[in-house]
Scaffold this active site. Structure first.
Site, PDB file in Angstrom:
ATOM      1  N   GLU A 170     -17.802  18.908   2.071  1.00 45.23           N
ATOM      2  CA  GLU A 170     -16.975  19.619   1.102  1.00 45.23           C
ATOM      3  C   GLU A 170     -17.531  19.463  -0.315  1.00 45.23           C
ATOM      4  O   GLU A 170     -17.556  20.414  -1.097  1.00 45.23           O
ATOM      5  CB  GLU A 170     -15.531  19.113   1.177  1.00 45.23           C
ATOM      6  CG  GLU A 170     -14.874  19.526   2.497  1.00 45.23           C
ATOM      7  CD  GLU A 170     -13.412  19.116   2.610  1.00 45.23           C
ATOM      8  OE1 GLU A 170     -12.637  19.902   3.184  1.00 45.23           O
ATOM      9  OE2 GLU A 170     -13.046  18.028   2.136  1.00 45.23           O
ATOM     10  N   GLY A 205       0.826  -1.208   0.000  1.00 48.04           N
ATOM     11  CA  GLY A 205       0.000   0.000   0.000  1.00 48.04           C
ATOM     12  C   GLY A 205       0.852   1.247   0.000  1.00 48.04           C
ATOM     13  O   GLY A 205       1.623   1.480   0.929  1.00 48.04           O
TER      14      GLY A 205
END
Lengths: 445, 445
Positions: free
Chosen positions: B174, B15
């Site tokens: 947002e 990752g």
């Protein structure tokens, strides 16, 4: 009286590229009622598309919605829709979502790429006309390097690191140069299992020379610049076959099979379909590549109320020059037909026939080499690059894009960093790319 | 001797987000041999993804290849591949292209979005975790306005201009704020047949409050800022059903059906699959959302050689604070485990247990309003916005991106121009979007 004639006249423009958008701007400024129709909601700066494909620019840098450019003209409307048909008697344009009555029609639907009758190659050799093409090519290029880094089989690795660009015009030359630079300069320190400098970039051109529109001296300079970036230029070589694993070429030296996973198509263009529909319904003639023959004022034969401009138009101008399929020619034609129409509507005499003002042609090779065949001089090398950068940045329509691209290029120039190398796309597509690998079990890395 | 121990030790990191990439940087700096594995070839600045979705930023602004960031560490290798399995006894990681032996394993595979058991909603309500999600959302948003401009049926037009955002955490707030600003400010002059200010933006939150992690005063300010941008905030309202044409919600006031073509999912996340595989093979415990319970030094229970960091880890830190799933926490954990490992390999005493340094939380609402719950103060309004912009720009990893985003935001701030509104995607997808329209014949425009 005449100003009211201008305001009542309805102009429909099909296609919002360089030609259509510039016609719309000029007519909007004159107070005309305009409807601009495009399949896409944005104008694309196609000459820089190869920079998105090779990771130097990102999509937003080279495209802008037409409705943003035309925002300040309240009588100009933009519609995202596809034109299907035209009725020149009733003066109606049929599109995906309805019909539009026009008093004047401007057709600027451009060209698309073309596989010389081998549409089956499309799947393996993406062209370079749309944002999606550029993103697909970017995925192919950077995906191939990523796969090469994990690949154990040296033959497969070699095929992954072989890139074939078909077509030696400006797009093919610029694309091959950018690829050579990526492999031989930008990415040199980025991998551990492979050396990107071992990548082979082959530029394949069917005729005897690359950049046929350029002066012989500049062709030689271009070839030298390409070779300095590790690109192998194969002229007099035609592509005979393309599939997922190889390209077959033919030249005087014989037939060659090149194992590769990345073939990029910059070889041919053909006129868009709407030109054919227009000529079927309204008369006129198409040339061999499907372009519409127009009169000296860019109107269709027998239809002074229909104009065809940009790449779709075939015109030998008042100076006897065949107008080339380039952005500056489309911009000049868009502004010209707006002027013709303004004169008509205000009762002024028609302007002189269209005459193409040739500012010259340039091609950039890698980060700081370019060849320019300009009106009054021929340049190559780093001076050529600076002129190319200046010309392109100034021609970018929007102020915000101009600042962005300028900052990015300056940064790139001084740091050799890169803009946008993302391998994106639906997972299925990534899987397809991987599927091109042999099914043999992988060894330990 | 100990430096050679450092250099021979092989660390595999699964990752390459904020956690994994920062661990790789710190270990690369210390001279460790590191292999960083990620499905994608780039790290994504997820907190700004909603700005790509709403056309303010373009993809290259918020993502960078891990191999570019890690270029200067010759012993760090990046592989684009997916981890499938782990053998904790043989210390082997199995991935798409082979196996990797590790001495230390760091798992930082993060979370993905989650439909609370309604995976069938995925098709209609894209989440916001990948670049592809953001581009899909962008296509939905701007495509809906384009279709509304050509639509004749007032009911369909209303549905096209209704946007539902599910989830009242920072991402949902947002996104709704950016949508409100697009409709009520940025695009006001861009259309002729519709008035973008008539667009309805609904923010739907199941609990009693938006931004549950923020102070009550800031929640009130956030709601006010949203309403000023025309956003309707529906708290205590759960999504019960989503399909191509509508959303059904339930609240104390009853069931409501909202016709809409655009539902955006910012409601839930669940841990990535690799956490489950790790615990199956190596032991340990998962929490309710699939996160892996870790020790005070971020290692897996019983496996000091395996660390789990970032969103995937469940940890109550040395100060008794539950470490949140935020970028700063992942960055701090990545740096922390690199330090633990360095101490181990050089024979130093283990560092003190991990302690999260909370710099506070911020959410931006529209172009120049933000609410910030910072360590030592609470801010809202334009000062909040400037602090948010500064914090985000400084946290962008790459220098070139920092300059680009700064120029772009400044430009945007002063001109209200927009970055990248392209409606892109495969033609089939565009056709799907159009198919959501009723089949009735279109009238003349």
């Amino acid at each position: 009286m005449s100003q009211s004639a201008v305001g009542e006249h309805h102009v429909v423009i099909v296609g919002g590229g360089f030609g259509g958008l510039n016609a719309a701007k000029a007519l909007g400024k004159a107070g005309c009622r305009v409807t601009l129709l495009d399949k896409r909601n944005f104008q694309l700066f196609q000459p820089l598309l190869y920079q998105v494909a090779t990771g130097s620019l990102t999509t937003g840098d080279i495209a802008i919605p037409q409705r943003v450019v035309l925002r300040k003209y309240p009588k100009v409307q933009c519609l995202t829709s596809t034109a299907y048909d035209v009725d020149p008697v009733a003066r109606k344009l049929v599109h995906e979502f309805g019909e539009l009555r026009y008093d004047t029609l401007i057709v600027a639907t451009g060209v698309k790429h073309h596989y010389f009758g081998h549409d089956e190659w499309r799947e393996f050799a993406p062209g370079m006309k749309t944002v999606e093409h550029a993103i697909e090519i970017r995925r192919k290029i950077f995906g191939a390097f990523e796969l090469a880094e994990v690949e154990q089989d040296p033959e497969v690795r070699k095929a992954l690191m072989t890139f074939v660009v078909a077509g030696g015009g400006p797009t093919g030359v610029e694309l091959a140069g950018a690829l050579g630079e990526l492999a031989h300069k930008t990415m040199v320190k980025d991998f551990r299992a492979i050396d990107p400098r071992e990548a082979r970039v082959l530029l394949v051109e069917g005729t005897a020379e690359i950049l046929p529109a350029f002066a012989p001296k500049l062709r030689v300079a271009a070839k030298r610049h390409l070779e300095e970036l590790g690109v192998t230029v194969l002229t007099g070589t035609r592509v005979e076959h393309v599939d997922a694993g190889q390209v077959r070429t033919r030249s005087d030296a014989g037939v060659q099979t090149i194992p590769t996973r990345t073939v990029l198509w910059a070889a041919g263009v053909t006129a868009s379909m709407f030109g054919r529909i227009l000529v079927e319904k309204a008369g006129g003639a198409l040339d061999r590549t499907g372009r519409v023959q127009v009169e000296a004022d860019c109107s269709l034969v027998g239809h002074p109320e229909i104009f065809v401009i940009g790449d779709l138009a075939r015109l030998t101008d008042a100076a006897g020059v065949e107008v080339p399929g380039l952005a500056p020619a489309a911009i000049q034609q868009g502004q010209f037909v707006a002027k013709v129409l303004r004169h008509r509507l205000t009762g002024k005499a028609a302007p002189k026939p269209f005459r193409y003002f040739d500012m010259g042609t340039m091609a950039v090779i890698g980060m700081n080499k370019a060849v320019g065949d300009l009106k009054f001089m021929k340049v190559s090398g780093i001076i050529g690059w600076f002129m190319w950068a200046f010309v392109h940045i100034m021609a970018l329509i929007d102020g915000a894009q101009r600042v962005r691209v300028f900052v990015l290029w300056s940064w790139k120039y001084f740091t050799r960093k890169i803009g946008d190398r993302l391998v994106t796309g639906a997972p299925t597509k990534t899987r397809e790319l991987r599927a091109a690998r042999p099914a043999a079990p992988s060894a330990s890395v």
